[in-house]
Design a protein around this motif. Sequence first.
Motif, PDB file in Angstrom:
ATOM      1  N   GLN A 289       0.849  -1.184   0.000  1.00 23.17           N
ATOM      2  CA  GLN A 289       0.000   0.000   0.000  1.00 23.17           C
ATOM      3  C   GLN A 289       0.890   1.241   0.000  1.00 23.17           C
ATOM      4  OE1 GLN A 289      -1.466   1.399   3.839  1.00 23.17           O
ATOM      5  NE2 GLN A 289      -3.566   1.291   3.059  1.00 23.17           N
ATOM      6  N   ASN A 290       0.665   2.149  -0.928  1.00 21.52           N
ATOM      7  CA  ASN A 290       1.404   3.411  -0.937  1.00 21.52           C
ATOM      8  C   ASN A 290       0.689   4.378   0.011  1.00 21.52           C
ATOM      9  OD1 ASN A 290       2.610   5.872  -1.463  1.00 21.52           O
ATOM     10  ND2 ASN A 290       2.912   5.427  -3.635  1.00 21.52           N
ATOM     11  N   SER A 291       1.183   4.422   1.254  1.00 18.51           N
ATOM     12  CA  SER A 291       0.463   5.151   2.302  1.00 18.51           C
ATOM     13  C   SER A 291       0.698   6.651   2.259  1.00 18.51           C
ATOM     14  CB  SER A 291       0.894   4.632   3.682  1.00 18.51           C
ATOM     15  OG  SER A 291       0.887   3.235   3.703  1.00 18.51           O
ATOM     16  N   GLY A 292       1.784   7.079   1.624  1.00 19.32           N
ATOM     17  CA  GLY A 292       2.141   8.485   1.702  1.00 19.32           C
ATOM     18  C   GLY A 292       2.996   8.734   2.934  1.00 19.32           C
ATOM     19  N   ALA A 293       3.126  10.008   3.304  1.00 18.13           N
ATOM     20  CA  ALA A 293       4.142  10.417   4.281  1.00 18.13           C
ATOM     21  C   ALA A 293       3.733  10.292   5.746  1.00 18.13           C
ATOM     22  CB  ALA A 293       4.565  11.849   3.990  1.00 18.13           C
ATOM     23  N   ALA A 294       2.450  10.022   6.018  1.00 14.99           N
ATOM     24  CA  ALA A 294       2.012   9.844   7.409  1.00 14.99           C
ATOM     25  C   ALA A 294       0.889   8.810   7.428  1.00 14.99           C
ATOM     26  CB  ALA A 294       1.544  11.168   7.998  1.00 14.99           C
ATOM     27  N   ALA A 295       0.614   8.308   8.623  1.00 10.36           N
ATOM     28  CA  ALA A 295      -0.313   7.171   8.719  1.00 10.36           C
ATOM     29  C   ALA A 295      -1.734   7.521   8.292  1.00 10.36           C
ATOM     30  CB  ALA A 295      -0.318   6.631  10.141  1.00 10.36           C
ATOM     31  N   ASN A 311     -12.706 -11.312  -1.981  1.00 12.68           N
ATOM     32  CA  ASN A 311     -13.964 -10.801  -2.538  1.00 12.68           C
ATOM     33  C   ASN A 311     -15.120 -11.742  -2.244  1.00 12.68           C
ATOM     34  OD1 ASN A 311     -15.903  -9.369  -3.908  1.00 12.68           O
ATOM     35  ND2 ASN A 311     -15.147  -9.811  -5.954  1.00 12.68           N
ATOM     36  N   SER A 312     -15.749 -12.283  -3.281  1.00 11.47           N
ATOM     37  CA  SER A 312     -16.979 -13.058  -3.118  1.00 11.47           C
ATOM     38  C   SER A 312     -16.730 -14.554  -3.199  1.00 11.47           C
ATOM     39  CB  SER A 312     -17.959 -12.667  -4.221  1.00 11.47           C
ATOM     40  OG  SER A 312     -18.185 -11.279  -4.199  1.00 11.47           O
ATOM     41  N   TYR A 313     -15.490 -14.958  -2.976  1.00 10.41           N
ATOM     42  CA  TYR A 313     -15.145 -16.363  -3.197  1.00 10.41           C
ATOM     43  C   TYR A 313     -14.796 -17.052  -1.891  1.00 10.41           C
ATOM     44  CZ  TYR A 313     -14.739 -14.049  -7.652  1.00 10.41           C
ATOM     45  OH  TYR A 313     -15.008 -13.272  -8.747  1.00 10.41           O
ATOM     46  N   PHE A 314     -15.087 -18.336  -1.858  1.00 10.33           N
ATOM     47  CA  PHE A 314     -14.583 -19.129  -0.738  1.00 10.33           C
ATOM     48  C   PHE A 314     -13.301 -19.811  -1.185  1.00 10.33           C
ATOM     49  CE2 PHE A 314     -14.168 -23.302   1.369  1.00 10.33           C
ATOM     50  CZ  PHE A 314     -13.737 -22.805   2.584  1.00 10.33           C
ATOM     51  N   ILE A 315     -12.224 -19.502  -0.506  1.00 10.18           N
ATOM     52  CA  ILE A 315     -10.932 -20.126  -0.795  1.00 10.18           C
ATOM     53  C   ILE A 315     -10.456 -20.741   0.517  1.00 10.18           C
ATOM     54  CG2 ILE A 315      -8.586 -19.770  -1.679  1.00 10.18           C
ATOM     55  CD1 ILE A 315      -9.622 -17.276  -3.146  1.00 10.18           C
ATOM     56  N   PRO A 316     -10.276 -22.067   0.542  1.00 12.44           N
ATOM     57  CA  PRO A 316      -9.986 -22.726   1.822  1.00 12.44           C
ATOM     58  C   PRO A 316      -8.599 -22.431   2.386  1.00 12.44           C
ATOM     59  CG  PRO A 316     -10.038 -24.330   0.025  1.00 12.44           C
ATOM     60  CD  PRO A 316     -10.503 -23.034  -0.546  1.00 12.44           C
ATOM     61  N   ASN A 317      -7.665 -22.068   1.511  1.00 13.31           N
ATOM     62  CA  ASN A 317      -6.305 -21.794   2.001  1.00 13.31           C
ATOM     63  C   ASN A 317      -5.847 -20.427   1.490  1.00 13.31           C
ATOM     64  OD1 ASN A 317      -5.648 -24.622   3.144  1.00 13.31           O
ATOM     65  ND2 ASN A 317      -6.431 -25.005   1.075  1.00 13.31           N
ATOM     66  N   VAL A 318      -5.678 -19.522   2.421  1.00 12.16           N
ATOM     67  CA  VAL A 318      -5.337 -18.153   2.046  1.00 12.16           C
ATOM     68  C   VAL A 318      -4.203 -17.659   2.926  1.00 12.16           C
ATOM     69  CG1 VAL A 318      -6.168 -15.754   1.921  1.00 12.16           C
ATOM     70  CG2 VAL A 318      -7.739 -17.644   1.408  1.00 12.16           C
ATOM     71  N   SER A 319      -3.208 -17.062   2.311  1.00 14.03           N
ATOM     72  CA  SER A 319      -2.288 -16.277   3.132  1.00 14.03           C
ATOM     73  C   SER A 319      -2.159 -14.906   2.490  1.00 14.03           C
ATOM     74  CB  SER A 319      -0.946 -16.981   3.324  1.00 14.03           C
ATOM     75  OG  SER A 319      -0.266 -17.059   2.117  1.00 14.03           O
ATOM     76  N   SER A 320      -2.459 -13.886   3.279  1.00 14.61           N
ATOM     77  CA  SER A 320      -2.491 -12.523   2.746  1.00 14.61           C
ATOM     78  C   SER A 320      -1.746 -11.603   3.704  1.00 14.61           C
ATOM     79  CB  SER A 320      -3.930 -12.056   2.581  1.00 14.61           C
ATOM     80  OG  SER A 320      -4.625 -12.084   3.812  1.00 14.61           O
ATOM     81  N   THR A 321      -0.948 -10.739   3.121  1.00 15.99           N
ATOM     82  CA  THR A 321      -0.163  -9.798   3.924  1.00 15.99           C
ATOM     83  C   THR A 321      -0.240  -8.423   3.286  1.00 15.99           C
ATOM     84  OG1 THR A 321       1.365 -11.509   4.639  1.00 15.99           O
ATOM     85  CG2 THR A 321       2.171  -9.256   4.772  1.00 15.99           C
ATOM     86  N   VAL A 322      -0.311  -7.419   4.130  1.00 17.03           N
ATOM     87  CA  VAL A 322      -0.299  -6.050   3.606  1.00 17.03           C
ATOM     88  C   VAL A 322       0.775  -5.236   4.325  1.00 17.03           C
ATOM     89  CG1 VAL A 322      -2.165  -5.282   5.174  1.00 17.03           C
ATOM     90  CG2 VAL A 322      -1.725  -4.013   3.069  1.00 17.03           C
ATOM     91  N   HIS A 323       1.509  -4.467   3.531  1.00 18.73           N
ATOM     92  CA  HIS A 323       2.512  -3.548   4.070  1.00 18.73           C
ATOM     93  C   HIS A 323       2.060  -2.119   3.792  1.00 18.73           C
ATOM     94  CE1 HIS A 323       5.599  -6.707   4.590  1.00 18.73           C
ATOM     95  NE2 HIS A 323       5.077  -7.230   3.485  1.00 18.73           N
ATOM     96  N   SER A 324       2.008  -1.298   4.836  1.00 21.76           N
ATOM     97  CA  SER A 324       1.719   0.125   4.642  1.00 21.76           C
ATOM     98  C   SER A 324       3.064   0.817   4.429  1.00 21.76           C
ATOM     99  CB  SER A 324       1.000   0.696   5.866  1.00 21.76           C
ATOM    100  OG  SER A 324      -0.296   0.150   5.944  1.00 21.76           O
ATOM    101  N   CYS A 325       3.319   1.193   3.174  1.00 21.16           N
ATOM    102  CA  CYS A 325       4.646   1.692   2.807  1.00 21.16           C
ATOM    103  C   CYS A 325       4.678   3.211   2.859  1.00 21.16           C
ATOM    104  CB  CYS A 325       4.996   1.231   1.399  1.00 21.16           C
ATOM    105  SG  CYS A 325       4.965  -0.567   1.259  1.00 21.16           S
ATOM    106  N   LYS A 326       5.693   3.709   3.535  1.00 20.05           N
ATOM    107  CA  LYS A 326       5.823   5.156   3.731  1.00 20.05           C
ATOM    108  C   LYS A 326       6.562   5.784   2.555  1.00 20.05           C
ATOM    109  CE  LYS A 326       7.356   8.534   7.099  1.00 20.05           C
ATOM    110  NZ  LYS A 326       7.869   8.784   8.438  1.00 20.05           N
ATOM    111  N   THR A 327       5.905   6.719   1.897  1.00 20.25           N
ATOM    112  CA  THR A 327       6.497   7.392   0.739  1.00 20.25           C
ATOM    113  C   THR A 327       6.408   8.903   0.940  1.00 20.25           C
ATOM    114  OG1 THR A 327       4.396   7.422  -0.428  1.00 20.25           O
ATOM    115  CG2 THR A 327       5.832   5.515  -0.835  1.00 20.25           C
TER     116      THR A 327
END
Length: 754
Positions: A289-295, A311-327
């Motif tokens: 995620q391009n967060s910009g210069a402050a949170a 979204n609208s799907y059932f997926i039995p195995n999920v690994s998801s990660t999000v990084h809030s990137c400071k720019t």
Amino acid sequence: MKNIDSYTHLRGESLFVDDIITRQDTLYGLVFDSPKAHGIIKNINFAKAEAVEGVIKIFTYKDIKGENQIGGIIPDEPLLAENEVHFQGQPIAFIVAKTEAIAKKVRALIEIEIEELPVITTAREAKEKGSFISAPRSFNLGNTESAFAKCKYVFTGNAFSNGQEHLYLETQGAYAIPMENGNIKITSSTQGPTSVQRIAAQVLGVAMHKIEVDVIRLGGGFGGKEDQATPWAVMAAVAVQHLKKPVKFVLNRHDDLRMTGKRHPYDSTFKIGLDENLKILAYDVEFLQNSGAAADLSPAIAERTLFHATNSYFIPNVSSTVHSCKTNLPPNTAFRGFGGPQGMFVIESAIALAAHKLGIDKHIIQERNLIREGDEFPYGQIATKVEMENTWHTAIAKFQYEKLEEKVARFNKENPILKKGISLMPITFGISFTNTPMNHARALVHIYQDGSVGVSTGAVEMGQSVNTKILQVAYKTLGISPKKVKLETTNTTRVANTSPTAASATADLNGKAALKACKALKERLTGVASGMLQVNKKAITFKKDKVFVNGETTKLTWEEIVSQAMLERVALSENAHYKTPVIYFDKTKEKGHPFAYHVYGTAITEVTVDCLRGTYEIDAVNIVHDFGKSINLGVDIGQVEGALTQGIGWMTMEEIAYDKNGSLLSNSLSSYKVPDIFAAAKKVSVVPLETKGTKMAIKKSKAVGEPPLMYGIGTYFAIQQAVKAFNAKYNVKFHSPFTPEKVLMSLYEESSEA
Ligand code: MTE
Ligand code: LUZ
Ligand code: MOS
């Protein structure tokens, strides 16, 4: 019922911040902002600026009596820059002058010297350099590693979605006036009056009760005023604290575009695995995620991306990660969908890639994986009262999808230059603030002695018609005519400690509080009527300003009961509190039941691409949407049409551009294009799904503000399908917006893979 503001809107009589009649001693504010995206302030020279006739004072951080801090989630954002600057457009000084014109002249004379530091503008670069706003978050379900090993097909790819300018018609602004004893009243164009009050008190170093925030209505917010209406109001308040004169500050469009954050651009990588029956067994995704210069609200937005990653799907195995990137961009912020659209674009891209590689249509994979009753979302909530397949199959049947497919195939065969594409776009959106403690609201209802009623809540009217819905709830509950009810301005003195108007939950939360207050008042007045008529309370009902006994009309009117209540000293005011039941979320486990319910729907999008020019038209968007039991279908369909158009704009034409120095290139309405009537879909049909609705929604009428924006995502894939029909060598990419320039390149490129 029509939007209750339509009469004054049409006559130009509705009041916005800029329409308030100002006191004659009013002064005008303007921000001096950073010309550099990153650096150390070596020197500022105000001498020439301060010599201008009519300048009153130029405020810097040194003039702040409380804390120079406006961060909502993380305290990482000064109101006015101290020694460093982190983005172009960052406020450094606040000029107050006798007129706006003088303030502008003053601004041009301020001299600043900045020692420049390296500038980061993309999330990927920020990640490589370890520049983050907060720690990453991960939602996991099942075991992706072992699941991928069992998959017949595995595909990897990446997807990019760009930012989006809110372009509320009314720019940011506030008007602050001094009251007695150091009290300040601020009229603000904000979605979050309590945030403005809280942050103003913090920056001024005074108690919250010294600050009254009043909101009449907004000329649009779309999330852009959830947090980012605050600084301008607080600057005006700082000036009032010093000068004891009213200060007005309304941003001009250029400043607003330059200084405020937008929807977050996301750069994401994914891996999707399917079995031989095209069931998605595993999905692995990393969001930058391009967060910009402050949170700002970035961590909450990042969280909602994870909530909607499948979204609208059932997926039995999920690994998801999000990084809030400071720019070094202006802090990006809430925008209709709040990170959900970004998450959904990636899973739709993953499915599109799989379909492309397998040489089948995307909808076959989509349909096989739609979420069903009892399925588990990656965040632990079990899906109940699921309407996903219902909207999907209803859309296919109602809009004759198979015939459309045939029509498109025939058209593409016959036309060498024009190509059509279609797509199906399912949506599933969770309703509630994902931060459970925010899901509460209050209403204060007065019945005046002439029988008229005033309703105050924490809801902010910003064009979504929440006031109309609350008025409907009030008059129907009290059994009086609509004209007897008035919706008051949103004011922190009348309704305190409110959550912002956001998360599509405003009508649910504030409507339910209003319902509760009206029920209590009606109960009391029923007691009065029972005494007057000498009949049992149970026999009494109110309808259309009249009292009924066992369904039979009587001579007794609403006004007469209210008069009698006054004589009997019965309280004619009620304050009610509502909090969403059931919901909770455990952040240590990243599991829980965060949403009161989900909203479902399916859109079928049909486009025609001109393969000589790269231009396209959206022929039709046909939608089956789950409104629950709508209390105002006119308003709700309007929300679907507006959100859809905004979503189409995000996916197709709205192209935010910063140069590598962090300077906004799309800085005007000639270089940033939003959909107009020509770019909008030629035909939009919205068919309400027939369902029982849910009691968690106000009068079973489901929240509608944000979910339909994500129908716009379908447009990307419809255009992509048309491009594929023209150019067999097109190397499918997921990089939005799909502007005509990019379409043109795609039509004539030769795949690097092949
Ligand atoms: N509709 C209009 N006309 N103007 C707006 O600013 N904001 C949207 C949506 N619809 C908006 C709008 C956003 S971002 C949200 S969260 C919801 O309205 C908020 O209002 P609600 O909670 O009453 O749906
Ligand atoms: N704002 C917020 C939101 O603070 N929390 C949310 O969950 C949310 N969701 C959508 C839009 N705004
Ligand atoms: Mo809407 S993004 O919740 O203001």
